[in-house]
Design an enzyme around this catalytic site. Sequence first.
Site, PDB file in Angstrom:
ATOM      1  N   GLU A 170      40.840   8.153   1.339  1.00 16.07           N
ATOM      2  CA  GLU A 170      40.359   9.169   1.936  1.00 16.07           C
ATOM      3  C   GLU A 170      40.890  10.761   0.435  1.00 16.07           C
ATOM      4  OE1 GLU A 170      41.453   6.668   3.301  1.00 16.07           O
ATOM      5  OE2 GLU A 170      40.364   6.293   4.642  1.00 16.07           O
ATOM      6  N   PHE A 179      43.509   2.498  19.051  1.00 14.42           N
ATOM      7  CA  PHE A 179      43.503   2.234  18.233  1.00 14.42           C
ATOM      8  C   PHE A 179      42.948   3.112  17.013  1.00 14.42           C
ATOM      9  CE2 PHE A 179      41.440  -0.543  14.135  1.00 14.42           C
ATOM     10  CZ  PHE A 179      42.921  -0.880  13.948  1.00 14.42           C
ATOM     11  N   GLN A 180      43.821   3.841  16.310  1.00 17.04           N
ATOM     12  CA  GLN A 180      42.797   4.086  14.697  1.00 17.04           C
ATOM     13  C   GLN A 180      43.234   5.121  15.713  1.00 17.04           C
ATOM     14  OE1 GLN A 180      40.273   2.709  12.400  1.00 17.04           O
ATOM     15  NE2 GLN A 180      42.482   1.785  11.134  1.00 17.04           N
ATOM     16  N   LYS A 193      33.098   8.373  19.135  1.00 15.08           N
ATOM     17  CA  LYS A 193      32.188   7.503  18.453  1.00 15.08           C
ATOM     18  C   LYS A 193      31.231   7.722  19.336  1.00 15.08           C
ATOM     19  CE  LYS A 193      32.220   2.838  15.849  1.00 15.08           C
ATOM     20  NZ  LYS A 193      32.857   1.571  16.693  1.00 15.08           N
ATOM     21  N   MET A 214      58.033  18.449 -15.451  1.00 17.52           N
ATOM     22  CA  MET A 214      58.833  19.771 -14.375  1.00 17.52           C
ATOM     23  C   MET A 214      60.034  19.573 -13.329  1.00 17.52           C
ATOM     24  SD  MET A 214      58.135  22.563 -14.806  1.00 17.52           S
ATOM     25  CE  MET A 214      56.380  23.401 -14.828  1.00 17.52           C
TER      26      MET A 214
END
Lengths: 175, 578
Positions: B68, B130-131, B180, B493
């Site tokens: 993502e 969940f999630q 949802k 760097m």
Amino acid sequence: MSENKQYTVSIYTENNIGLLNRISAIFQRRHMNVESLNTSPSEIDGVSRFTLVVNITESQMKKVIGQIEKQVEVIKAFYHTEDEIIYQESCLFKIKSELLFDERQIQNIIKESNARIVTVNKEFFAIEKSGRKEEIDLLHRELSVFGIMQFTRSGRIAVTKDEMKISTLLKAFQD
Amino acid sequence: MKETQTIKNNTHTSQTTERISGSEAVIKCLLAEGVDILYGYPGGAIMPVYDELYKYQDKIHHVLSRHEQGAAHAAQGYARISGKVGVAMATSGPGATNLITGIADAQIDSTPLVCITGQVGSHLLGSDAFQETDIVGISTPVTKWNHQITKASEIPEVFAKAFYIAKSGRPGPVLIDITKDAQFEEFDFKYEKCKGVRSYKPVPTTDENSLKAAAELINNAKKPLIVWGQGVILGKAEDAFKAVIEKAGIPSAWTILGASAIPTSHPLNVGMVGMHGNYAPNVLTNDCDVLIAIGMRFDDRVTGNLATYAKQAKIVHFEIDPAEVDKNVKTDIAVLGDAKTSLTDLLPLLHPNSHTDWHQKFKDLYKIEYEKVIKNDLHPTKEGLTMGEVLKEINLQTKGEAAIVSDVGQHQMIACRYAEFNKTKSNITSGGLGTMGFALPAAIGAKMAAPEREVIMIAGDGGYQMNIQELGTIFQQKVPVKIVVLNNEFLGMVRQWQQLFFEKRYASTEMVNPDFVAIAKGYHIEAQKVSERKDLKAAVKEMIDCEGPYFLEVRVEKEDNVFPMIPTGASVSDIRLE
């Protein structure tokens, strides 16, 4: 380097979920402690008002106001010094009922402080007092001697001595 | 009775209502806002929207990233080169949190994004389902605006508002979280574009008096210096800006995100300011009498020590965001408004000027920088390839027409210093957040937004591996992006800082790298590795000539440093050349 001063902040906002989080985060990420916070409806329908008290420098205050006003749902933010506002805080004390009768001094304290007995029952009585922070602090000190079962103080609410013209500003926003 | 839905193309709003699901409404909102591409990754809580997307795949192209974060950066690359809103989508929980780095990057670099996340059903909110994560809470400090939708009927208004907020004023990322059940729920859909939000004034009104005062100060300046930032590009003010500097004859320097607003070769372009910027504009910041900041925010990487920054100068700040004025540097005159309008209105108030003697100072200091730094970077005589000569070769072969998407580190500074930009929106890099891993996915988005342009990604071996999985996206989508990895087998760097400030204790900066060419080829991407100067030109040519994606690894000097450099906390005029 300028010194910290106590500022009262008035923020006019849309009444939306999540805005408290955004506003408090502005202070949090700069390590600024919010001394007092109150949210309520304002004089304008559908517009909420946050009243906060912070101890910071004026330069910090100006920058924070800029960041607050940058939030999409903030309509306008102002900051005020102590002498520019009329403010009140409110508090509640819960005290054992027996003290009200055993300690005559308590009755005098309640009377002299212009506090109000809200309720009395067998176990406790509750006192309400509105006023400036110092008045509430004094009452707290005086009652502490006798024992306080519970104490709570509200956030500050304030109005400015001068006109704030928020309605005019709001109209300009809508134009 | 069911009415016909009237979205006929990507820019029309629907005039009539139709009973549809929340997830279909999401797609229709995107179409109404002109979205034809989005980057994302499906998962449980966003599956209804993906299911609808299947139906609309001829209208909206979904790019399946491999992470993502890659989707968010790709959307950023798309937005940065197109000037349009980039869209990224993810599921709840880890999908949503993986977007956060890209969102934070977009926030600090003022990139317009709309990120859509799925959320657990509203009856489960707050139950540690969940999630489930509180993505609205998590994203609050790094979004311009965010909102959680729990009822399908909110979708049109929230999407319209989101796109309006993301792209108006000072752009930024917006996150919409949709439960949802709201995705499944049916409602009467009707879409109207947002024309304004009561509490939000995207562009402040320009005060005529401040404009006049600014013009007077500029007209009377003997040694004026302009520092411009991305505000010029975001405000589409390139032409107005060029007209202003040419009329007033003012040497003009850029911040990293301001690069490419005017061509590198423009005679009034005196280079980059900041930590690894050019010598002249940094030193002369503390010599100018009027410093005119345009669409820039006095980032600490630009100013160095604020206590010694341009103290002798009057400061004029052209800025769209009132919160930036006096935030870091106290200004004498602030001109609020969008850059295009302000600069267009400023132009007639300016007197023609040339400031010849003042320009000579920049040229004199450039000569010093050239002898001590630039010559060695671009025309090295020692064995071992430099990062600078790779950029020089790319410049030559693309004639400065390429869009350069750089990652973060030494190569980024080299790319910004030496890439030649002939077109605006050609320098796409992570400026404010400094996000390693930005470049590869951002290059995907940039190339998809501007397929007609040569898009060349430049990364170090460290940053490249932070989102290397996006090679899979390139392969699947057949994005002909050119990938250049300047491999010095170090986190260069950090190693440079360790060398200069930590007594060469190279703690965890040396990298043992894989066979990058084999990895690219594993994704069916043409690839080669170059280690010697004699092979560089042909390799760059092969890369440019390749019609598909191409991976070029260049083994550069292991312990090369980027100079000039302003050490942290030092004054801009104390810039080091070695």
